[in-house]
Motif scaffolding. Structure first.
Motif, PDB file in Angstrom:
ATOM      1  N   GLY A  49       0.790  -1.221   0.000  1.00  0.00           N
ATOM      2  CA  GLY A  49       0.000   0.000   0.000  1.00  0.00           C
ATOM      3  C   GLY A  49       0.821   1.268   0.000  1.00  0.00           C
ATOM      4  O   GLY A  49       0.529   2.219  -0.740  1.00  0.00           O
ATOM      5  N   ARG A  50       1.864   1.305   0.815  1.00  0.00           N
ATOM      6  CA  ARG A  50       2.678   2.519   0.884  1.00  0.00           C
ATOM      7  C   ARG A  50       3.270   2.865  -0.482  1.00  0.00           C
ATOM      8  O   ARG A  50       3.240   4.019  -0.909  1.00  0.00           O
ATOM      9  CB  ARG A  50       3.788   2.361   1.927  1.00  0.00           C
ATOM     10  N   GLY A  51       3.794   1.876  -1.165  1.00  0.00           N
ATOM     11  CA  GLY A  51       4.361   2.134  -2.485  1.00  0.00           C
ATOM     12  C   GLY A  51       3.307   2.544  -3.495  1.00  0.00           C
ATOM     13  O   GLY A  51       3.542   3.433  -4.328  1.00  0.00           O
ATOM     14  N   VAL A  52       2.128   1.907  -3.416  1.00  0.00           N
ATOM     15  CA  VAL A  52       1.042   2.242  -4.352  1.00  0.00           C
ATOM     16  C   VAL A  52       0.610   3.687  -4.174  1.00  0.00           C
ATOM     17  O   VAL A  52       0.516   4.458  -5.144  1.00  0.00           O
ATOM     18  CB  VAL A  52      -0.152   1.293  -4.141  1.00  0.00           C
ATOM     19  N   TYR A  53       0.355   4.092  -2.928  1.00  0.00           N
ATOM     20  CA  TYR A  53      -0.147   5.451  -2.691  1.00  0.00           C
ATOM     21  C   TYR A  53       0.949   6.502  -2.902  1.00  0.00           C
ATOM     22  O   TYR A  53       0.655   7.619  -3.320  1.00  0.00           O
ATOM     23  CB  TYR A  53      -0.743   5.559  -1.290  1.00  0.00           C
ATOM     24  N   ALA A  54       2.197   6.134  -2.646  1.00  0.00           N
ATOM     25  CA  ALA A  54       3.292   7.067  -2.942  1.00  0.00           C
ATOM     26  C   ALA A  54       3.411   7.292  -4.440  1.00  0.00           C
ATOM     27  O   ALA A  54       3.645   8.414  -4.906  1.00  0.00           O
ATOM     28  CB  ALA A  54       4.605   6.526  -2.371  1.00  0.00           C
ATOM     29  N   ALA A  55       3.222   6.216  -5.230  1.00  0.00           N
ATOM     30  CA  ALA A  55       3.269   6.348  -6.685  1.00  0.00           C
ATOM     31  C   ALA A  55       2.127   7.207  -7.211  1.00  0.00           C
ATOM     32  O   ALA A  55       2.248   7.839  -8.272  1.00  0.00           O
ATOM     33  CB  ALA A  55       3.225   4.967  -7.330  1.00  0.00           C
ATOM     34  N   MET A  56       1.028   7.242  -6.456  1.00  0.00           N
ATOM     35  CA  MET A  56      -0.119   8.073  -6.856  1.00  0.00           C
ATOM     36  C   MET A  56       0.041   9.517  -6.399  1.00  0.00           C
ATOM     37  O   MET A  56      -0.861  10.337  -6.611  1.00  0.00           O
ATOM     38  CB  MET A  56      -1.406   7.482  -6.270  1.00  0.00           C
ATOM     39  N   GLY A  57       1.154   9.840  -5.750  1.00  0.00           N
ATOM     40  CA  GLY A  57       1.406  11.214  -5.339  1.00  0.00           C
ATOM     41  C   GLY A  57       1.274  11.464  -3.858  1.00  0.00           C
ATOM     42  O   GLY A  57       1.384  12.610  -3.409  1.00  0.00           O
ATOM     43  N   GLY A  58       1.034  10.419  -3.065  1.00  0.00           N
ATOM     44  CA  GLY A  58       0.895  10.593  -1.625  1.00  0.00           C
ATOM     45  C   GLY A  58       2.214  10.922  -0.955  1.00  0.00           C
ATOM     46  O   GLY A  58       3.223  10.253  -1.210  1.00  0.00           O
ATOM     47  N   ARG A  59       2.204  11.931  -0.091  1.00  0.00           N
ATOM     48  CA  ARG A  59       3.404  12.344   0.625  1.00  0.00           C
ATOM     49  C   ARG A  59       3.032  12.723   2.060  1.00  0.00           C
ATOM     50  O   ARG A  59       1.924  13.187   2.328  1.00  0.00           O
ATOM     51  CB  ARG A  59       4.061  13.555  -0.044  1.00  0.00           C
ATOM     52  N   GLY A  60       3.973  12.538   2.974  1.00  0.00           N
ATOM     53  CA  GLY A  60       3.828  13.054   4.323  1.00  0.00           C
ATOM     54  C   GLY A  60       2.561  12.620   5.027  1.00  0.00           C
ATOM     55  O   GLY A  60       2.188  11.445   5.030  1.00  0.00           O
ATOM     56  N   ALA A  61       1.870  13.613   5.625  1.00  0.00           N
ATOM     57  CA  ALA A  61       0.673  13.322   6.420  1.00  0.00           C
ATOM     58  C   ALA A  61      -0.455  12.750   5.572  1.00  0.00           C
ATOM     59  O   ALA A  61      -1.250  11.935   6.051  1.00  0.00           O
ATOM     60  CB  ALA A  61       0.209  14.590   7.133  1.00  0.00           C
ATOM     61  N   ALA A  62      -0.543  13.165   4.308  1.00  0.00           N
ATOM     62  CA  ALA A  62      -1.582  12.629   3.427  1.00  0.00           C
ATOM     63  C   ALA A  62      -1.362  11.134   3.190  1.00  0.00           C
ATOM     64  O   ALA A  62      -2.312  10.340   3.190  1.00  0.00           O
ATOM     65  CB  ALA A  62      -1.598  13.388   2.109  1.00  0.00           C
ATOM     66  N   LEU A  63      -0.118  10.734   2.994  1.00  0.00           N
ATOM     67  CA  LEU A  63       0.193   9.313   2.805  1.00  0.00           C
ATOM     68  C   LEU A  63      -0.112   8.535   4.082  1.00  0.00           C
ATOM     69  O   LEU A  63      -0.656   7.417   4.025  1.00  0.00           O
ATOM     70  CB  LEU A  63       1.658   9.156   2.411  1.00  0.00           C
ATOM     71  N   ASP A  64       0.210   9.091   5.234  1.00  0.00           N
ATOM     72  CA  ASP A  64      -0.095   8.423   6.499  1.00  0.00           C
ATOM     73  C   ASP A  64      -1.605   8.235   6.662  1.00  0.00           C
ATOM     74  O   ASP A  64      -2.067   7.179   7.122  1.00  0.00           O
ATOM     75  CB  ASP A  64       0.449   9.242   7.674  1.00  0.00           C
ATOM     76  N   ALA A  65      -2.391   9.267   6.295  1.00  0.00           N
ATOM     77  CA  ALA A  65      -3.843   9.165   6.400  1.00  0.00           C
ATOM     78  C   ALA A  65      -4.383   8.102   5.447  1.00  0.00           C
ATOM     79  O   ALA A  65      -5.293   7.328   5.802  1.00  0.00           O
ATOM     80  CB  ALA A  65      -4.488  10.521   6.104  1.00  0.00           C
ATOM     81  N   ALA A  66      -3.821   8.042   4.241  1.00  0.00           N
ATOM     82  CA  ALA A  66      -4.251   7.029   3.268  1.00  0.00           C
ATOM     83  C   ALA A  66      -4.013   5.627   3.811  1.00  0.00           C
ATOM     84  O   ALA A  66      -4.888   4.757   3.722  1.00  0.00           O
ATOM     85  CB  ALA A  66      -3.506   7.225   1.948  1.00  0.00           C
TER      86      ALA A  66
END
Length: 466
Positions: free
Chosen positions: A136-153
């Motif tokens: 999941g972390r890699g998937v959402y990071a590839a979609m542009g997730g960073r920082g607090a937004a990635l943690d929330a995702a």
């Protein structure tokens, strides 16, 4: 024994089984328009309740701040993909397989198909869970997730996909019930799910009294509890004595032939939302090249299409059941009449919405923004694309009818053609012809029209009878 007198199953003399047999006979012999409307109306209401749930999550989590809202936006495409696959792709194939068996008078087989559908649901749920918990972390990071937004995702996603089996079980059990002609109970379960979530979501996100606030994960917990309640109710309905499609009538074991019967329709049907979402992603990328205002205007205008989908899905699930029942009973001519009638109704509704917004786009755009530039880009989109919503709705309805017929090649081909037109036409508009946003919007309109015409043309020239 004829389809008129063959019992639905071993418990055909019980009131419940008699009611199911009556519903099957209505689909086989009842007047087309009243029967279709009776089946479709509960679905449309239930699916609008589901649409409320989708928007409500954004409203509640938006109160936690921009990071929470951005996080759930990252998860949304994947959660919707799971919903579409379990409810429309595999779910539609389950409805079709069960309805065909009942239409042919094979009640015992319908029960075994219901069992196989649960095995399939467990397999797909496990796949979603393993991929998104593991990567999941890699998937959402590839979609542009960073920082607090990635943690929330991740906080939301890890809870939701840990309980993926709950979502799959709810939608697949609902599909079994629809296959027996009972559209009301699954629709009521969607309404029940919405009501539970409306109350429970803010309670679990923010806390109330002795209940601690869970923050972003609370919304996912609420969704799982609401769907779990619906799944238990649907399972109880199918496990009771005299159920029209009984989960426990036969020993639980895999039947490879029945699994193939579901998957030969369900896999290509599940590919359609993948391709459709890819078309939207490609369109979004091209529109972004015209600037922020264009992207915002497109996003607001194209949101209207999400209202068209519940309309098409509501009628579509009824079409799947009616077409499959009549195909199973050896009556393809009636199945075709059902398909054309349902598609015409959906085209009239979606086309009417499209024409109104094409003539007066401000009716929609003014609900969302006061920015003049954003309004103008969105209005340009609706003036061009709105006129083609009727053909798009026509194709969506025939997609579901094709599930009932077990013929999914051309609906998938229509989805692929839509993606190719958007991708190639968008590239030409942006990089070769430099037409501006309005030229690309015409490409999007053409892609929707081609999607509907390919499916309609294939059915018209005999794809169901070859």
């Amino acid at each position: 024994m004829s389809a008129m007198t063959t019992p639905v199953g071993a418990g055909a003399t019980t009131p419940a089984a008699s009611a199911a047999a009556s519903r099957t006979q209505q689909m086989l012999h009842g007047p087309l328009l009243p029967t279709l409307l009776r089946l479709a109306t509960p679905n449309v209401i239930g699916l609008f309740a589901m649409t409320v749930v989708i928007g409500y999550d954004g409203y509640i989590l938006g109160r936690l701040g921009a990071d929470a809202l951005a996080g759930i936006a990252l998860v949304f495409p994947l959660s919707m993909l799971m919903m579409q696959m379990s409810g429309g792709g595999i779910g539609g194939a389950v409805t079709a397989a069960v309805a065909r068996a009942l239409g042919a008078g094979r009640g015992e087989e319908a029960g075994r198909l219901a069992q196989q559908s649960m095995f399939i649901a467990g397999l797909f749920a496990a796949a979603f869970m393993l991929v998104l918990l593991g990567f999941g972390r890699g998937v959402y990071a590839a979609m542009g997730g960073r920082g607090a937004a990635l943690d929330a995702a991740l906080a939301y996603s890890n809870v939701l996909f840990s309980g993926a089996i709950v979502i799959w079980a709810t939608n697949v059990l609902g599909a079994v019930v629809r296959g027996a002609g009972n559209m009301l109970l699954p629709a009521l379960m969607l309404v029940l799910t919405a009501l539970i979530h409306l109350v429970l979501c803010p309670t679990l996100v923010f806390g109330w009294g002795p209940i601690p606030g869970l923050g972003v994960p609370g919304a996912a917990v609420s969704l799982l509890i609401a769907n779990g309640t619906a799944a238990l109710a649907l399972a109880a309905y199918l496990l009771r004595r005299g159920a029209p499609v009984a989960l426990n009538r036969s020993p639980w074991r895999l039947h490879a032939a029945l699994v193939r019967d579901i998957l030969r329709v369900g896999v290509p049907a599940s590919m359609s939302p993948v391709v459709s979402n890819a078309s939207i992603a490609v369109a979004t990328a091209f529109v972004g090249s015209f600037g922020t205002a264009a992207l915002a205007g497109y996003g607001v205008a194209a949101r209207l299409e999400y209202i068209l989908v519940p309309i098409a899905f509501g009628f579509g699930t009824a079409l799947t059941a009616m077409v499959a029942t009549n195909m199973g009973a050896g009556n393809p001519k009636r199945a075709l009449r059902v398909a054309w009638l349902g598609a015409a109704i959906v085209a009239a509704i979606t086309g009417g919405i499209g024409l109104v917004t094409a003539i007066a786009p401000a009716l929609w755009m003014n609900l969302f923004t006061q920015d003049a530039a954003v309004r103008e880009f969105g209005a340009s989109y609706l003036r061009i694309v709105g006129a083609f919503y009727g053909l798009y709705g026509f194709g969506l309805a025939l997609f579901f009818a094709s599930q009932g017929a077990g013929r999914m090649f051309w609906p998938l081909a229509g989805s692929v053609a839509r993606l190719l037109i958007v991708a190639l036409g968008g590239w030409a508009c942006v990089h070769l012809l430099q037409t501006g946003a309005s030229g690309f919007f015409l490409v999007v309109a053409i892609s929707l029209a081609v999607y509907g015409l390919i499916i309609a043309g294939a059915i018209r020239f005999g794809s169901w009878t070859r």
